[in-house]
Design a protein around this motif. Structure first.
Motif, PDB file in Angstrom:
ATOM      1  N   GLY A 182      30.723  57.096 -47.124  1.00 23.12           N
ATOM      2  CA  GLY A 182      31.059  58.606 -46.939  1.00 23.12           C
ATOM      3  C   GLY A 182      29.969  59.128 -46.093  1.00 23.12           C
ATOM      4  N   VAL A 183      29.177  58.298 -45.165  1.00 27.77           N
ATOM      5  CA  VAL A 183      28.192  58.882 -44.460  1.00 27.77           C
ATOM      6  C   VAL A 183      28.623  59.369 -43.067  1.00 27.77           C
ATOM      7  CG1 VAL A 183      25.870  58.326 -43.395  1.00 27.77           C
ATOM      8  CG2 VAL A 183      26.417  57.751 -45.662  1.00 27.77           C
ATOM      9  N   ASP A 184      28.534  60.244 -42.687  1.00 30.36           N
ATOM     10  CA  ASP A 184      28.755  60.384 -41.171  1.00 30.36           C
ATOM     11  C   ASP A 184      27.778  59.716 -40.354  1.00 30.36           C
ATOM     12  OD1 ASP A 184      30.705  62.433 -41.973  1.00 30.36           O
ATOM     13  OD2 ASP A 184      29.201  64.383 -41.622  1.00 30.36           O
ATOM     14  N   VAL A 185      28.409  58.998 -39.163  1.00 29.19           N
ATOM     15  CA  VAL A 185      27.473  58.340 -38.472  1.00 29.19           C
ATOM     16  C   VAL A 185      27.388  58.506 -37.129  1.00 29.19           C
ATOM     17  CG1 VAL A 185      26.750  55.825 -37.797  1.00 29.19           C
ATOM     18  CG2 VAL A 185      27.741  56.354 -40.035  1.00 29.19           C
ATOM     19  N   ALA A 186      26.401  58.878 -36.402  1.00 28.68           N
ATOM     20  CA  ALA A 186      26.430  59.236 -35.022  1.00 28.68           C
ATOM     21  C   ALA A 186      25.571  58.186 -34.433  1.00 28.68           C
ATOM     22  CB  ALA A 186      26.033  60.434 -34.529  1.00 28.68           C
ATOM     23  N   ILE A 187      25.829  57.627 -33.208  1.00 30.56           N
ATOM     24  CA  ILE A 187      24.736  56.525 -32.641  1.00 30.56           C
ATOM     25  C   ILE A 187      24.298  56.999 -31.475  1.00 30.56           C
ATOM     26  CG2 ILE A 187      24.668  54.244 -32.063  1.00 30.56           C
ATOM     27  CD1 ILE A 187      26.931  53.544 -34.213  1.00 30.56           C
ATOM     28  N   VAL A 188      23.103  56.630 -31.093  1.00 32.72           N
ATOM     29  CA  VAL A 188      22.483  56.594 -29.545  1.00 32.72           C
ATOM     30  C   VAL A 188      22.280  55.189 -29.315  1.00 32.72           C
ATOM     31  CG1 VAL A 188      20.614  57.426 -28.398  1.00 32.72           C
ATOM     32  CG2 VAL A 188      21.658  59.214 -29.759  1.00 32.72           C
ATOM     33  N   ILE A 189      22.808  54.824 -28.317  1.00 31.89           N
ATOM     34  CA  ILE A 189      22.297  53.364 -28.003  1.00 31.89           C
ATOM     35  C   ILE A 189      21.468  53.372 -26.687  1.00 31.89           C
ATOM     36  CG2 ILE A 189      24.562  53.216 -26.688  1.00 31.89           C
ATOM     37  CD1 ILE A 189      23.456  50.321 -28.099  1.00 31.89           C
ATOM     38  N   GLY A 190      20.690  52.414 -26.652  1.00 32.92           N
ATOM     39  CA  GLY A 190      19.592  52.164 -25.473  1.00 32.92           C
ATOM     40  C   GLY A 190      20.040  51.426 -24.508  1.00 32.92           C
ATOM     41  N   ALA A 191      19.353  50.641 -23.672  1.00 32.85           N
ATOM     42  CA  ALA A 191      19.752  49.914 -22.571  1.00 32.85           C
ATOM     43  C   ALA A 191      18.804  48.822 -22.281  1.00 32.85           C
ATOM     44  CB  ALA A 191      19.989  50.593 -21.325  1.00 32.85           C
ATOM     45  N   GLY A 192      17.841  48.539 -23.054  1.00 28.68           N
ATOM     46  CA  GLY A 192      16.701  47.501 -22.744  1.00 28.68           C
ATOM     47  C   GLY A 192      17.263  46.144 -22.549  1.00 28.68           C
ATOM     48  N   ASN A 193      18.477  45.868 -22.898  1.00 28.81           N
ATOM     49  CA  ASN A 193      19.054  44.610 -22.770  1.00 28.81           C
ATOM     50  C   ASN A 193      19.806  44.195 -21.458  1.00 28.81           C
ATOM     51  OD1 ASN A 193      20.988  46.661 -23.374  1.00 28.81           O
ATOM     52  ND2 ASN A 193      22.535  45.196 -23.683  1.00 28.81           N
TER      53      ASN A 193
ATOM     54  N   ALA B  19      20.506  35.623 -27.743  1.00 30.16           N
ATOM     55  CA  ALA B  19      19.434  35.247 -28.202  1.00 30.16           C
ATOM     56  C   ALA B  19      18.231  35.877 -27.821  1.00 30.16           C
ATOM     57  CB  ALA B  19      19.510  33.719 -28.181  1.00 30.16           C
ATOM     58  N   ASN B  20      18.123  36.091 -26.481  1.00 29.96           N
ATOM     59  CA  ASN B  20      16.694  36.603 -25.772  1.00 29.96           C
ATOM     60  C   ASN B  20      17.012  38.038 -25.803  1.00 29.96           C
ATOM     61  OD1 ASN B  20      18.468  36.810 -23.920  1.00 29.96           O
ATOM     62  ND2 ASN B  20      17.382  35.460 -22.337  1.00 29.96           N
ATOM     63  N   GLY B  21      17.839  38.796 -26.306  1.00 27.52           N
ATOM     64  CA  GLY B  21      17.822  40.306 -26.259  1.00 27.52           C
ATOM     65  C   GLY B  21      18.329  40.694 -24.950  1.00 27.52           C
ATOM     66  N   SER B  22      18.873  39.857 -24.125  1.00 28.37           N
ATOM     67  CA  SER B  22      19.386  40.582 -22.684  1.00 28.37           C
ATOM     68  C   SER B  22      21.052  40.068 -22.581  1.00 28.37           C
ATOM     69  CB  SER B  22      18.809  39.954 -21.593  1.00 28.37           C
ATOM     70  OG  SER B  22      18.975  38.372 -21.572  1.00 28.37           O
ATOM     71  N   GLY B  23      21.518  40.888 -21.965  1.00 31.81           N
ATOM     72  CA  GLY B  23      22.995  41.116 -21.769  1.00 31.81           C
ATOM     73  C   GLY B  23      23.952  41.704 -22.693  1.00 31.81           C
ATOM     74  N   ILE B  24      25.097  41.424 -23.037  1.00 20.39           N
ATOM     75  CA  ILE B  24      26.018  42.075 -24.074  1.00 20.39           C
ATOM     76  C   ILE B  24      26.721  41.064 -24.694  1.00 20.39           C
ATOM     77  CG2 ILE B  24      27.599  43.610 -24.666  1.00 20.39           C
ATOM     78  CD1 ILE B  24      26.909  45.224 -22.460  1.00 20.39           C
ATOM     79  N   ASP B  25      26.241  40.600 -25.953  1.00 16.25           N
ATOM     80  CA  ASP B  25      27.026  39.570 -26.701  1.00 16.25           C
ATOM     81  C   ASP B  25      28.003  40.319 -27.847  1.00 16.25           C
ATOM     82  OD1 ASP B  25      27.829  37.743 -28.433  1.00 16.25           O
ATOM     83  OD2 ASP B  25      25.902  36.781 -28.837  1.00 16.25           O
ATOM     84  N   PRO B  26      29.263  40.031 -27.270  1.00 16.36           N
ATOM     85  CA  PRO B  26      30.242  40.870 -28.254  1.00 16.36           C
ATOM     86  C   PRO B  26      30.266  40.536 -29.778  1.00 16.36           C
ATOM     87  CG  PRO B  26      31.133  39.879 -26.211  1.00 16.36           C
ATOM     88  CD  PRO B  26      29.886  39.348 -26.264  1.00 16.36           C
ATOM     89  N   LEU B  27      29.766  39.414 -29.877  1.00 18.65           N
ATOM     90  CA  LEU B  27      29.466  38.887 -31.548  1.00 18.65           C
ATOM     91  C   LEU B  27      28.321  39.580 -32.155  1.00 18.65           C
ATOM     92  CD1 LEU B  27      29.829  34.959 -31.220  1.00 18.65           C
ATOM     93  CD2 LEU B  27      31.549  36.578 -32.055  1.00 18.65           C
ATOM     94  N   GLU B  28      27.193  40.015 -31.390  1.00 15.72           N
ATOM     95  CA  GLU B  28      26.303  40.745 -31.888  1.00 15.72           C
ATOM     96  C   GLU B  28      26.772  42.188 -32.046  1.00 15.72           C
ATOM     97  OE1 GLU B  28      23.419  40.127 -33.104  1.00 15.72           O
ATOM     98  OE2 GLU B  28      23.345  38.039 -32.456  1.00 15.72           O
ATOM     99  N   ALA B  29      27.518  42.698 -31.013  1.00 12.16           N
ATOM    100  CA  ALA B  29      28.351  44.024 -31.185  1.00 12.16           C
ATOM    101  C   ALA B  29      29.356  43.887 -32.399  1.00 12.16           C
ATOM    102  CB  ALA B  29      29.049  44.350 -30.072  1.00 12.16           C
TER     103      ALA B  29
END
Ligand code: UDP
Length: 184
Positions: free
Chosen positions: A46-57, A22-32
């Motif tokens: 049919g879109v190729d998807v690449a992801i860059v993930i941050g770490a502000g949480n 809820a407050n944007g911190s930690g890792i919530d598997p449900l949000e994932a």
């Protein structure tokens, strides 16, 4: 697969807070899981998807620097935190039926492939989602820079940034459904 796609290959930049509770911190598997479902909808077009993930949480270098830490050390901690997020995302995506590969800019063979540009492209061609962890691998940068860099390297048609972090808007981001990146 649709032939009328505006973008064939996208680089999605997710801020760490997208994985937080809820407050944007930690890792919530449900949000994932929520995120994974949304990515799957795009991937199924049919879109190729690449992801860059941050770490502000989990950790931002800035937080350590403000308390007197060495900048490079604090930044390396941030990059390591992005790898934790990448693994959480990988887990959620695989549970929702996608095939993923995590590539890390800081080598850690037990948990992720090393970043190898041509291998990343090959994964995308095979329909795998590629998640890039550890940013650029260099302190003094942010994961936004990593997103722009990786997008160029893999030949992405667009960078789409999903973030709660404040920025410059041309309309209310909570009301407007069109992102400038998509309408450009
Ligand atoms: N970071 C870094 N080099 C990079 C990418 C990230 O040093 O190439 C560090 C930096 O300390 C940053 C942290 O990792 O604060 C987390 O990334 P970021 O702040 O971009 O995460 P986001 O705001 O997207 O969640």
């Amino acid at each position: 697969m649709q032939n009328n796609l505006k973008y064939k290959r996208i680089l999605l930049k997710l801020s760490g807070e997208a994985l937080g509770g809820a407050n944007g911190s930690g890792i919530d598997p449900l949000e994932a899981e929520n995120l994974a479902h949304r990515v799957r909808e795009v991937h199924e077009l049919g879109v190729d998807v690449a992801i860059v993930i941050g770490a502000g949480n989990l950790w931002r270098g800035r937080a350590g620097i403000q308390r007197g830490m060495d900048r490079a050390t604090a930044d390396y901690m941030g990059m390591l935190a992005t790898v934790m997020n990448a693994l959480a995302l990988m887990d959620a995506m695989e549970r929702s039926g996608m095939v993923t590969r995590v590539q890390s800019a800081i080598e850690m063979h037990a948990v992720a492939e090393p970043y190898i540009r041509r291998r990343a492209i090959r994964h995308l061609e095979k329909g795998r989602i590629v998640i890039f962890g550890a940013g650029t691998g260099n302190p003094f940068f942010s994961t936004d820079t990593a997103a722009a860099l990786r997008a160029m390297e893999i030949g992405a048609d667009v960078v789409i940034k999903a973030t709660k972090v404040d920025g410059v808007y041309d309309s209310d981001p909570k009301k407007s459904r069109t992102q400038s990146a998509l309408t450009a």
